[in-house]
Design a protein around this motif. Structure first.
Motif, PDB file in Angstrom:
ATOM      1  N   ASP A   7       9.369   8.446  -6.152  1.00 18.66           N
ATOM      2  CA  ASP A   7      10.108   9.477  -6.632  1.00 18.66           C
ATOM      3  C   ASP A   7       9.606   9.295  -8.057  1.00 18.66           C
ATOM      4  O   ASP A   7       9.391  10.569  -8.617  1.00 18.66           O
ATOM      5  CB  ASP A   7      11.529   9.351  -6.560  1.00 18.66           C
ATOM      6  CG  ASP A   7      11.829   9.258  -5.187  1.00 18.66           C
ATOM      7  OD1 ASP A   7      11.417   9.986  -4.190  1.00 18.66           O
ATOM      8  OD2 ASP A   7      13.017   8.507  -4.918  1.00 18.66           O
ATOM      9  N   ARG A   8       9.531   8.313  -8.834  1.00 18.28           N
ATOM     10  CA  ARG A   8       9.521   7.987 -10.111  1.00 18.28           C
ATOM     11  C   ARG A   8       7.809   8.107 -10.520  1.00 18.28           C
ATOM     12  O   ARG A   8       7.625   8.778 -11.677  1.00 18.28           O
ATOM     13  CB  ARG A   8      10.146   6.921 -10.854  1.00 18.28           C
ATOM     14  CG  ARG A   8      11.481   7.074 -10.316  1.00 18.28           C
ATOM     15  CD  ARG A   8      12.307   8.147 -10.939  1.00 18.28           C
ATOM     16  NE  ARG A   8      12.394   7.995 -12.656  1.00 18.28           N
ATOM     17  CZ  ARG A   8      12.590   9.060 -13.323  1.00 18.28           C
ATOM     18  NH1 ARG A   8      12.139  10.151 -13.048  1.00 18.28           N
ATOM     19  NH2 ARG A   8      12.647   8.696 -14.575  1.00 18.28           N
ATOM     20  N   ALA A   9       7.239   6.989  -9.959  1.00 14.31           N
ATOM     21  CA  ALA A   9       5.539   7.028 -10.387  1.00 14.31           C
ATOM     22  C   ALA A   9       4.610   8.196  -9.554  1.00 14.31           C
ATOM     23  O   ALA A   9       3.483   8.333  -9.952  1.00 14.31           O
ATOM     24  CB  ALA A   9       5.268   5.705 -10.057  1.00 14.31           C
ATOM     25  N   LYS A  10       5.324   8.238  -8.150  1.00 14.32           N
ATOM     26  CA  LYS A  10       4.557   9.659  -7.350  1.00 14.32           C
ATOM     27  C   LYS A  10       3.063   8.964  -7.094  1.00 14.32           C
ATOM     28  O   LYS A  10       1.887   9.323  -7.570  1.00 14.32           O
ATOM     29  CB  LYS A  10       4.330  10.921  -7.984  1.00 14.32           C
ATOM     30  CG  LYS A  10       5.644  11.633  -7.835  1.00 14.32           C
ATOM     31  CD  LYS A  10       5.613  12.756  -8.769  1.00 14.32           C
ATOM     32  CE  LYS A  10       6.783  13.735  -8.558  1.00 14.32           C
ATOM     33  NZ  LYS A  10       8.195  13.089  -9.042  1.00 14.32           N
ATOM     34  N   LEU A  11       3.292   7.549  -6.678  1.00 11.80           N
ATOM     35  CA  LEU A  11       1.931   6.583  -6.552  1.00 11.80           C
ATOM     36  C   LEU A  11       1.235   7.376  -5.297  1.00 11.80           C
ATOM     37  O   LEU A  11       1.682   7.885  -4.253  1.00 11.80           O
ATOM     38  CB  LEU A  11       2.438   5.356  -5.936  1.00 11.80           C
ATOM     39  CG  LEU A  11       1.393   4.383  -5.684  1.00 11.80           C
ATOM     40  CD1 LEU A  11       0.823   3.791  -6.988  1.00 11.80           C
ATOM     41  CD2 LEU A  11       1.931   2.988  -4.758  1.00 11.80           C
ATOM     42  N   LYS A  12      -0.095   7.558  -5.667  1.00 12.21           N
ATOM     43  CA  LYS A  12      -0.977   8.009  -4.717  1.00 12.21           C
ATOM     44  C   LYS A  12      -1.993   7.029  -4.074  1.00 12.21           C
ATOM     45  O   LYS A  12      -2.247   5.990  -4.607  1.00 12.21           O
ATOM     46  CB  LYS A  12      -1.930   9.142  -5.524  1.00 12.21           C
ATOM     47  CG  LYS A  12      -1.127  10.308  -6.262  1.00 12.21           C
ATOM     48  CD  LYS A  12      -2.050  11.153  -7.134  1.00 12.21           C
ATOM     49  CE  LYS A  12      -1.161  12.312  -7.889  1.00 12.21           C
ATOM     50  NZ  LYS A  12      -0.610  11.577  -9.080  1.00 12.21           N
ATOM     51  N   GLU A  13      -2.384   7.556  -2.964  1.00 14.01           N
ATOM     52  CA  GLU A  13      -3.258   6.623  -2.214  1.00 14.01           C
ATOM     53  C   GLU A  13      -4.507   6.452  -3.050  1.00 14.01           C
ATOM     54  O   GLU A  13      -5.226   7.344  -3.538  1.00 14.01           O
ATOM     55  CB  GLU A  13      -3.423   7.121  -0.792  1.00 14.01           C
ATOM     56  CG  GLU A  13      -4.584   6.478   0.195  1.00 14.01           C
ATOM     57  CD  GLU A  13      -4.815   6.934   1.468  1.00 14.01           C
ATOM     58  OE1 GLU A  13      -5.662   6.314   2.345  1.00 14.01           O
ATOM     59  OE2 GLU A  13      -4.086   8.015   1.724  1.00 14.01           O
ATOM     60  N   GLY A  14      -5.181   5.248  -3.013  1.00  8.64           N
ATOM     61  CA  GLY A  14      -6.296   4.814  -3.806  1.00  8.64           C
ATOM     62  C   GLY A  14      -6.128   4.492  -5.333  1.00  8.64           C
ATOM     63  O   GLY A  14      -6.866   3.879  -5.788  1.00  8.64           O
ATOM     64  N   GLU A  15      -4.742   4.587  -5.756  1.00  6.56           N
ATOM     65  CA  GLU A  15      -4.536   4.372  -7.152  1.00  6.56           C
ATOM     66  C   GLU A  15      -4.204   2.738  -7.018  1.00  6.56           C
ATOM     67  O   GLU A  15      -4.219   2.073  -6.063  1.00  6.56           O
ATOM     68  CB  GLU A  15      -3.328   4.863  -7.534  1.00  6.56           C
ATOM     69  CG  GLU A  15      -3.461   6.450  -7.907  1.00  6.56           C
ATOM     70  CD  GLU A  15      -2.336   6.998  -8.519  1.00  6.56           C
ATOM     71  OE1 GLU A  15      -2.638   7.749  -9.617  1.00  6.56           O
ATOM     72  OE2 GLU A  15      -1.254   6.860  -8.150  1.00  6.56           O
ATOM     73  N   THR A  16      -4.264   2.203  -8.345  1.00  2.00           N
ATOM     74  CA  THR A  16      -4.077   0.655  -8.504  1.00  2.00           C
ATOM     75  C   THR A  16      -2.679   0.417  -8.828  1.00  2.00           C
ATOM     76  O   THR A  16      -2.120   1.260  -9.642  1.00  2.00           O
ATOM     77  CB  THR A  16      -4.896   0.023  -9.447  1.00  2.00           C
ATOM     78  OG1 THR A  16      -5.037   0.930 -10.852  1.00  2.00           O
ATOM     79  CG2 THR A  16      -6.178   0.053  -8.771  1.00  2.00           C
ATOM     80  N   LEU A  17      -1.971  -0.418  -8.409  1.00  2.00           N
ATOM     81  CA  LEU A  17      -0.646  -0.910  -8.602  1.00  2.00           C
ATOM     82  C   LEU A  17      -0.352  -2.265  -9.153  1.00  2.00           C
ATOM     83  O   LEU A  17      -0.877  -3.208  -8.491  1.00  2.00           O
ATOM     84  CB  LEU A  17       0.362  -0.599  -7.452  1.00  2.00           C
ATOM     85  CG  LEU A  17       1.720  -1.239  -7.542  1.00  2.00           C
ATOM     86  CD1 LEU A  17       2.647  -0.661  -8.859  1.00  2.00           C
ATOM     87  CD2 LEU A  17       2.581  -1.272  -6.004  1.00  2.00           C
ATOM     88  N   LEU A  18      -0.024  -2.495 -10.248  1.00  4.77           N
ATOM     89  CA  LEU A  18       0.115  -3.895 -10.845  1.00  4.77           C
ATOM     90  C   LEU A  18       1.705  -4.150 -10.629  1.00  4.77           C
ATOM     91  O   LEU A  18       2.667  -3.289 -11.254  1.00  4.77           O
ATOM     92  CB  LEU A  18      -0.221  -4.089 -12.142  1.00  4.77           C
ATOM     93  CG  LEU A  18       0.145  -5.402 -12.942  1.00  4.77           C
ATOM     94  CD1 LEU A  18      -0.491  -6.636 -12.358  1.00  4.77           C
ATOM     95  CD2 LEU A  18      -0.333  -5.255 -14.478  1.00  4.77           C
TER      96      LEU A  18
END
Length: 324
Positions: free
Chosen positions: A133-144
């Motif tokens: 909801d908040r970051a709207k993380l997308k496939e292929g992005e990097t997450l730390l």
């Protein structure tokens, strides 16, 4: 009923095990016989008077509850006495009986035992709300993920991988990072041995990290923010390090990034429909085997203060649960 009681604000050692009256319920609430209640970082804050919610003294901490319905408010629909449920309340869970708002109560999935159920809702709910909801993380992005072996950090590693991100887990020991790898981390950073900013940049080919999940705060926040990518999103989840960092506001300007607050408890209260949909998705993933709550240890109710101390001392890898 027996309960862990906070008579005055202070450390876990101030808490006592004793008797409180069975709580009364309003028309939209449910009285639950508690079988298990997980320990979360806000529990360490609420007993010190440092949390957003400040209940009247005396009270019992504990938010993430699994148990059996004992009584229903007059307006509650869809449940009956004897149902096994899991739910969330601001406090009151470290007790033999607790009150849950009906809109924050769900049928316990039959494939979950009570300990797993108590460890599930807040940690996975927080991370899914943050990433989806908040970051709207997308496939292929990097997450730390900072504090990646903790109760919410490990769920962020799992969910980030489930959502198709490249996950970089950061933690303070190699033992904790090994657990993060088991839960899907693609890369790891030991931030007691490596420079967080430099290593995060290296692992992203100099681009920086698209999304940063920070339940820790303290000294590592600015270093992580300096490793964020252009138009990245920095998720402020909590301050387990104890210090609330002060961010130089030139950094969001230079990075074109967003600093985003994450308060799942308020979201669950203000948007119950969206929260129910999210919870159903998380439960489905649990049944598919995609999510596996890691229980570090269980403590009986009289020793709940010891569980809080273990959390404050950063001894916990995954979740700690109080059993009643």
């Amino acid at each position: 009923m027996k309960a862990i009681i906070c008579d005055s604000y202070g450390p876990p050692s101030n808490l006592r095990y004793g008797d409180l009256p069975t709580p009364s319920i309003r028309p939209d609430e449910i009285l639950v016989e508690v079988h298990a209640c997980s320990v979360n970082f806000p529990d360490t804050l609420i007993i010190q008077g440092l949390y957003q919610v400040k209940p009247a003294l005396p009270f019992s901490p504990g938010s993430d509850i699994a148990g059996t319905i004992k009584a229903l408010g007059a307006e509650v629909k869809g449940f009956k006495v004897g149902d096994e449920v899991v739910g969330f309340a601001p406090y009151g869970g470290f007790a033999e009986e607790a009150v849950l708002p009906a809109k924050a109560c769900f049928p316990k999935p039959p494939g979950m035992d009570m300990t797993q159920a108590a460890a599930f809702l807040l940690a996975y709910g927080t991370s899914y709300h943050a990433l989806n909801d908040r970051a709207k993380l997308k496939e292929g992005e990097t997450l730390l993920v900072l504090g990646a072996a903790g109760g919410v950090g490990l769920t962020a590693v799992e969910l980030g991988k489930k959502m198709g991100a490249k996950v970089i887990a950061a933690a303070s020991t190699d033992e904790k990072l090994a657990i993060c790898r088991e839960y899907g981390a693609d890369e790891v950073i030991n931030y007691t041995k490596e420079d967080l900013k430099t290593r995060a940049k290296e692992l992203t080919g100099g681009k920086g990290v698209d999304v940063i999940y920070d339940p820790v705060g303290g000294d590592y926040t600015e270093a992580a923010l300096r490793a964020i990518a252009w138009e990245g999103r920095y998720l402020v989840v909590g301050f387990a390090a104890g210090d609330i960092p002060k961010i130089p506001l030139n950094l969001p300007l230079l990075k074109g990034c967003q600093i985003i607050g994450v308060f799942w408890g308020a979201f669950a209260q203000k948007s119950p429909g969206k929260n129910i949909q999210a919870t159903m998705q998380l439960i489905q993933w649990f049944f598919e085997g995609s999510l596996k709550p890691r229980i570090h240890a269980t403590y009986p109710l009289p020793l709940a203060a010891k569980a809080l101390e273990a959390l404050l001392n950063r001894e916990v890898k995954g979740k700690v649960v109080i059993t009643v």
